[in-house]
Design a protein around this motif. Structure first.
Motif, PDB file in Angstrom:
ATOM      1  N   LEU A 179       0.819  -1.213   0.000  1.00  8.50           N
ATOM      2  CA  LEU A 179       0.000   0.000   0.000  1.00  8.50           C
ATOM      3  C   LEU A 179       0.855   1.265   0.000  1.00  8.50           C
ATOM      4  O   LEU A 179       0.462   2.286  -0.572  1.00  8.50           O
ATOM      5  CB  LEU A 179      -0.939  -0.004   1.209  1.00  8.50           C
ATOM      6  CG  LEU A 179      -2.072  -1.023   1.185  1.00  8.50           C
ATOM      7  CD1 LEU A 179      -2.866  -0.976   2.483  1.00  8.50           C
ATOM      8  CD2 LEU A 179      -2.998  -0.795  -0.010  1.00  8.50           C
ATOM      9  N   LYS A 180       2.017   1.211   0.639  1.00  5.82           N
ATOM     10  CA  LYS A 180       2.882   2.390   0.683  1.00  5.82           C
ATOM     11  C   LYS A 180       3.395   2.785  -0.695  1.00  5.82           C
ATOM     12  O   LYS A 180       3.757   3.945  -0.920  1.00  5.82           O
ATOM     13  CB  LYS A 180       4.058   2.133   1.627  1.00  5.82           C
ATOM     14  CG  LYS A 180       3.686   2.224   3.098  1.00  5.82           C
ATOM     15  CD  LYS A 180       4.874   1.930   3.995  1.00  5.82           C
ATOM     16  CE  LYS A 180       4.468   1.999   5.464  1.00  5.82           C
ATOM     17  NZ  LYS A 180       5.572   1.641   6.377  1.00  5.82           N
ATOM     18  N   ARG A 181       3.445   1.845  -1.628  1.00  7.24           N
ATOM     19  CA  ARG A 181       3.870   2.173  -2.994  1.00  7.24           C
ATOM     20  C   ARG A 181       2.847   3.046  -3.718  1.00  7.24           C
ATOM     21  O   ARG A 181       3.164   3.686  -4.714  1.00  7.24           O
ATOM     22  CB  ARG A 181       4.059   0.892  -3.813  1.00  7.24           C
ATOM     23  CG  ARG A 181       5.288   0.099  -3.490  1.00  7.24           C
ATOM     24  CD  ARG A 181       5.568  -0.864  -4.648  1.00  7.24           C
ATOM     25  NE  ARG A 181       4.387  -1.649  -4.988  1.00  7.24           N
ATOM     26  CZ  ARG A 181       4.148  -2.880  -4.534  1.00  7.24           C
ATOM     27  NH1 ARG A 181       5.012  -3.459  -3.730  1.00  7.24           N
ATOM     28  NH2 ARG A 181       3.061  -3.529  -4.889  1.00  7.24           N
ATOM     29  N   ILE A 182       1.604   3.028  -3.251  1.00  3.81           N
ATOM     30  CA  ILE A 182       0.523   3.719  -3.950  1.00  3.81           C
ATOM     31  C   ILE A 182       0.460   5.175  -3.516  1.00  3.81           C
ATOM     32  O   ILE A 182       0.417   5.480  -2.319  1.00  3.81           O
ATOM     33  CB  ILE A 182      -0.834   3.037  -3.648  1.00  3.81           C
ATOM     34  CG1 ILE A 182      -0.816   1.586  -4.145  1.00  3.81           C
ATOM     35  CG2 ILE A 182      -1.986   3.807  -4.284  1.00  3.81           C
ATOM     36  CD1 ILE A 182      -2.041   0.794  -3.713  1.00  3.81           C
ATOM     37  N   ASP A 183       0.473   6.067  -4.484  1.00  2.00           N
ATOM     38  CA  ASP A 183       0.222   7.481  -4.224  1.00  2.00           C
ATOM     39  C   ASP A 183      -1.204   7.765  -4.664  1.00  2.00           C
ATOM     40  O   ASP A 183      -1.471   7.915  -5.857  1.00  2.00           O
ATOM     41  CB  ASP A 183       1.205   8.350  -4.997  1.00  2.00           C
ATOM     42  CG  ASP A 183       0.958   9.835  -4.782  1.00  2.00           C
ATOM     43  OD1 ASP A 183       0.074  10.188  -3.961  1.00  2.00           O
ATOM     44  OD2 ASP A 183       1.624  10.658  -5.446  1.00  2.00           O
ATOM     45  N   PRO A 184      -2.146   7.844  -3.731  1.00  2.00           N
ATOM     46  CA  PRO A 184      -3.545   7.982  -4.127  1.00  2.00           C
ATOM     47  C   PRO A 184      -3.936   9.379  -4.586  1.00  2.00           C
ATOM     48  O   PRO A 184      -5.021   9.560  -5.145  1.00  2.00           O
ATOM     49  CB  PRO A 184      -4.294   7.610  -2.845  1.00  2.00           C
ATOM     50  CG  PRO A 184      -3.368   8.024  -1.755  1.00  2.00           C
ATOM     51  CD  PRO A 184      -1.986   7.758  -2.281  1.00  2.00           C
ATOM     52  N   GLY A 185      -3.037  10.360  -4.363  1.00  2.00           N
ATOM     53  CA  GLY A 185      -3.406  11.730  -4.715  1.00  2.00           C
ATOM     54  C   GLY A 185      -4.535  12.218  -3.821  1.00  2.00           C
ATOM     55  O   GLY A 185      -4.711  11.768  -2.684  1.00  2.00           O
ATOM     56  N   GLU A 186      -5.323  13.142  -4.349  1.00  2.00           N
ATOM     57  CA  GLU A 186      -6.474  13.654  -3.607  1.00  2.00           C
ATOM     58  C   GLU A 186      -7.661  12.720  -3.812  1.00  2.00           C
ATOM     59  O   GLU A 186      -8.165  12.578  -4.927  1.00  2.00           O
ATOM     60  CB  GLU A 186      -6.825  15.062  -4.081  1.00  2.00           C
ATOM     61  CG  GLU A 186      -5.786  16.109  -3.720  1.00  2.00           C
ATOM     62  CD  GLU A 186      -5.687  16.318  -2.214  1.00  2.00           C
ATOM     63  OE1 GLU A 186      -6.735  16.211  -1.533  1.00  2.00           O
ATOM     64  OE2 GLU A 186      -4.570  16.552  -1.721  1.00  2.00           O
ATOM     65  N   VAL A 187      -8.074  12.075  -2.755  1.00  2.00           N
ATOM     66  CA  VAL A 187      -9.193  11.150  -2.816  1.00  2.00           C
ATOM     67  C   VAL A 187     -10.314  11.699  -1.939  1.00  2.00           C
ATOM     68  O   VAL A 187     -10.111  11.989  -0.760  1.00  2.00           O
ATOM     69  CB  VAL A 187      -8.795   9.737  -2.327  1.00  2.00           C
ATOM     70  CG1 VAL A 187      -9.945   8.762  -2.500  1.00  2.00           C
ATOM     71  CG2 VAL A 187      -7.554   9.254  -3.075  1.00  2.00           C
ATOM     72  N   THR A 188     -11.485  11.859  -2.539  1.00  2.00           N
ATOM     73  CA  THR A 188     -12.627  12.385  -1.791  1.00  2.00           C
ATOM     74  C   THR A 188     -13.583  11.245  -1.461  1.00  2.00           C
ATOM     75  O   THR A 188     -13.977  10.485  -2.350  1.00  2.00           O
ATOM     76  CB  THR A 188     -13.374  13.447  -2.613  1.00  2.00           C
ATOM     77  OG1 THR A 188     -12.462  14.502  -2.940  1.00  2.00           O
ATOM     78  CG2 THR A 188     -14.539  14.019  -1.822  1.00  2.00           C
ATOM     79  N   TYR A 189     -13.929  11.119  -0.215  1.00  2.00           N
ATOM     80  CA  TYR A 189     -14.855  10.068   0.194  1.00  2.00           C
ATOM     81  C   TYR A 189     -15.416  10.405   1.572  1.00  2.00           C
ATOM     82  O   TYR A 189     -14.918  11.299   2.273  1.00  2.00           O
ATOM     83  CB  TYR A 189     -14.161   8.704   0.234  1.00  2.00           C
ATOM     84  CG  TYR A 189     -12.931   8.638   1.128  1.00  2.00           C
ATOM     85  CD1 TYR A 189     -13.039   8.305   2.471  1.00  2.00           C
ATOM     86  CD2 TYR A 189     -11.660   8.902   0.618  1.00  2.00           C
ATOM     87  CE1 TYR A 189     -11.919   8.229   3.289  1.00  2.00           C
ATOM     88  CE2 TYR A 189     -10.535   8.836   1.418  1.00  2.00           C
ATOM     89  CZ  TYR A 189     -10.669   8.504   2.755  1.00  2.00           C
ATOM     90  OH  TYR A 189      -9.565   8.446   3.563  1.00  2.00           O
ATOM     91  N   LYS A 190     -16.438   9.652   1.938  1.00  2.00           N
ATOM     92  CA  LYS A 190     -17.037   9.772   3.264  1.00  2.00           C
ATOM     93  C   LYS A 190     -16.681   8.539   4.081  1.00  2.00           C
ATOM     94  O   LYS A 190     -16.526   7.453   3.546  1.00  2.00           O
ATOM     95  CB  LYS A 190     -18.558   9.880   3.153  1.00  2.00           C
ATOM     96  CG  LYS A 190     -19.065  11.083   2.384  1.00  2.00           C
ATOM     97  CD  LYS A 190     -20.584  11.016   2.267  1.00  2.00           C
ATOM     98  CE  LYS A 190     -21.128  12.159   1.433  1.00  2.00           C
ATOM     99  NZ  LYS A 190     -22.617  12.059   1.279  1.00  2.00           N
ATOM    100  N   ARG A 191     -16.552   8.738   5.377  1.00  2.00           N
ATOM    101  CA  ARG A 191     -16.419   7.615   6.300  1.00  2.00           C
ATOM    102  C   ARG A 191     -17.512   7.731   7.348  1.00  2.00           C
ATOM    103  O   ARG A 191     -17.693   8.796   7.939  1.00  2.00           O
ATOM    104  CB  ARG A 191     -15.055   7.622   6.994  1.00  2.00           C
ATOM    105  CG  ARG A 191     -13.925   7.119   6.142  1.00  2.00           C
ATOM    106  CD  ARG A 191     -12.651   6.946   6.955  1.00  2.00           C
ATOM    107  NE  ARG A 191     -12.712   5.804   7.852  1.00  2.00           N
ATOM    108  CZ  ARG A 191     -11.656   5.362   8.544  1.00  2.00           C
ATOM    109  NH1 ARG A 191     -10.492   5.982   8.451  1.00  2.00           N
ATOM    110  NH2 ARG A 191     -11.777   4.319   9.336  1.00  2.00           N
ATOM    111  N   LYS A 192     -18.230   6.632   7.533  1.00  2.31           N
ATOM    112  CA  LYS A 192     -19.255   6.612   8.565  1.00  2.31           C
ATOM    113  C   LYS A 192     -18.918   5.631   9.679  1.00  2.31           C
ATOM    114  O   LYS A 192     -19.559   5.617  10.716  1.00  2.31           O
ATOM    115  CB  LYS A 192     -20.615   6.271   7.946  1.00  2.31           C
ATOM    116  CG  LYS A 192     -21.083   7.313   6.934  1.00  2.31           C
ATOM    117  CD  LYS A 192     -22.489   7.043   6.439  1.00  2.31           C
ATOM    118  CE  LYS A 192     -22.941   8.126   5.453  1.00  2.31           C
ATOM    119  NZ  LYS A 192     -24.325   7.897   4.971  1.00  2.31           N
TER     120      LYS A 192
END
Length: 426
Positions: A179-192
């Motif tokens: 997972l550390k290899r991944i650069d997700p950039g700006e990710v928009t989401y909700k957490r409930k």
């Protein structure tokens, strides 16, 4: 509570979490039908009502894709308090998606056939149960074939996961490096989830950024079969391979009992067994996952490394070496076993989801594996300790392995379901 009270409480919990034929894992946090949760729940339902147990499994077939995949979530349109919601998965244009129900685009460990065999054996020849399970057999066969056709790009008998959620063991330390290899950039989401369970017990923002990135990646790639060069995360998961290997054996036995042919189940099982053997690290006496994108084994111990026992593929001379890890108080031999990560792992966290807490479903699979390997005293000790843990702390999602404190969601269905089986066999 005493064992009889525990049994009655478990039965009542399953009934309370029943939603018209499928069991939600925990109403406040998980309001939909989850794949391997339903299979574990069917094992418990078999003690109450085998027909209801069979119906639980049949309900999973509503979500099967044309390619054979059974997804990890089947969404209830009336439940809106969960993220990611159906829109986030972007499956509207996915080829072969089910038309009648919204689902996720990934799968989960295939416990279906194992549970179906159990339900049949508990049913006492009930014709209705048999009719339902005759519909389950070809669906499970198609799903099993999908794993080695579309998720084994190197044809090594090792199905690969494209998302940590597919493993069912979401934020385990074994996924950290990938997972550390991944650069997700700006990710928009909700957490409930953090509104229901304390954030200290849930995956971190770092994890969730990458979880949502990988969900979007599946849609971006048009849900195509993955290869090491086409996706950001692709891991040969020893737990997935072990559970599938066991499922092939159970599918073959189930089909024979029902008079149905599944000609390739044992052939697939043999291929999976050989693949699992290749993941064994003789020096460390442990089974490790393999990172296909990074091209290297993931040398991180986790409770999943014991699941080749569940598949019945661990050589007799290797079993004692695995058990040494299980008994070691500096690894997995905690007061309330089995911790999902060993105590001596630098990332061990006894309160955070799959980074240390003990889970009843993992204990149940390890117990089944120990029985298969004829280590019945160890199986009995783990059975008694698991029952006592739930008796003390309730039907929680997971448990602090040193103190036994209940953590995560309350009124958790598979904890109740599998305790019914442990009680019956203890």
């Amino acid at each position: 509570m005493d064992r009889l009270t525990l049994k009655h409480a478990a039965e009542a919990l399953l009934r309370a979490n029943d939603r018209n034929g499928c069991t939600v894992p925990a109403p406040a946090l998980y309001p939909h039908q989850w794949n391997w949760d339903s299979a574990f729940c069917a094992i418990g339902w078999a003690y109450l009502d085998p027909r209801r147990a069979a119906r639980e499994l049949e309900m999973l077939l509503r979500g099967q894709w044309e390619n054979g995949m059974i997804p990890h979530i089947l969404f209830n349109p009336e439940a809106t308090h969960y993220e990611p919601n159906p829109k986030v998965w972007q499956i509207d244009q996915a080829p072969g998606r089910p038309q009648a129900i919204a689902t996720s685009s990934i799968t989960q460990p295939p416990v279906l056939a194992t549970a179906a065999r159990f339900v049949l054996e508990r049913s006492g020849g009930d014709r209705t149960v048999e009719e339902i399970l005759r519909r389950v057999v070809p669906a499970a066969d198609a799903w099993h074939a999908w794993f080695l056709r579309e998720r084994d790009p190197l044809q090594q008998g090792l199905p690969a996961i494209v998302h940590p959620w597919e493993s069912g063991l979401d934020n385990a330390p074994r996924w950290d490096a990938a997972l550390k290899r991944i650069d997700p950039g700006e990710v928009t989401y909700k957490r409930k989830d953090n509104a229901v369970v304390s954030s200290e017990q849930r995956p971190t923002r770092f994890d969730y950024d990458r979880y949502f990135f990988l969900v979007a990646e599946r849609a971006k790639l048009s849900f195509a079969p993955p290869t090491p060069s086409s996706v950001s995360f692709l891991v040969q998961d020893v737990a997935m391979a072990s559970i599938l290997c066991r499922a092939e054996e159970d599918l073959h036995a189930l089909a024979r009992a029902l008079g149905i042919e599944v000609p390739h189940a044992l052939e697939r099982r043999a291929k999976l067994a050989a693949g699992i053997a290749s993941l064994y690290d003789a020096e460390r006496a442990y089974y490790h996952d393999y990172d296909l994108v990074g091209g290297a084994p993931i040398e991180v111990e986790h409770a999943s490394g014991f699941l080749p026992l569940f598949a019945g593929v661990v050589p007799l001379d290797v079993v004692p070496r695995l058990l040494a890890h299980l008994r070691d108080p500096n690894q997995f031999g905690t007061a309330w076993p089995v911790p999902s990560a060993p105590v001596d792992d630098p990332h061990f966290d006894p309160r955070r989801y799959w980074r240390g807490p003990s889970w009843v479903n993992v204990n149940w699979m390890i117990i089944e594996g120990l029985r298969r390997a004829s280590w019945r005293d160890d199986a009995a000790r783990l059975t008694d300790r698991t029952i006592e843990l739930v008796s003390r702390s309730g039907f929680r999602e997971y448990f602090e392995p040193n103190t036994g404190e209940g953590l995560g969601a309350e009124n958790f269905s598979w904890t109740a379901a599998l305790v019914l089986d442990l009680l019956a066999k203890s």
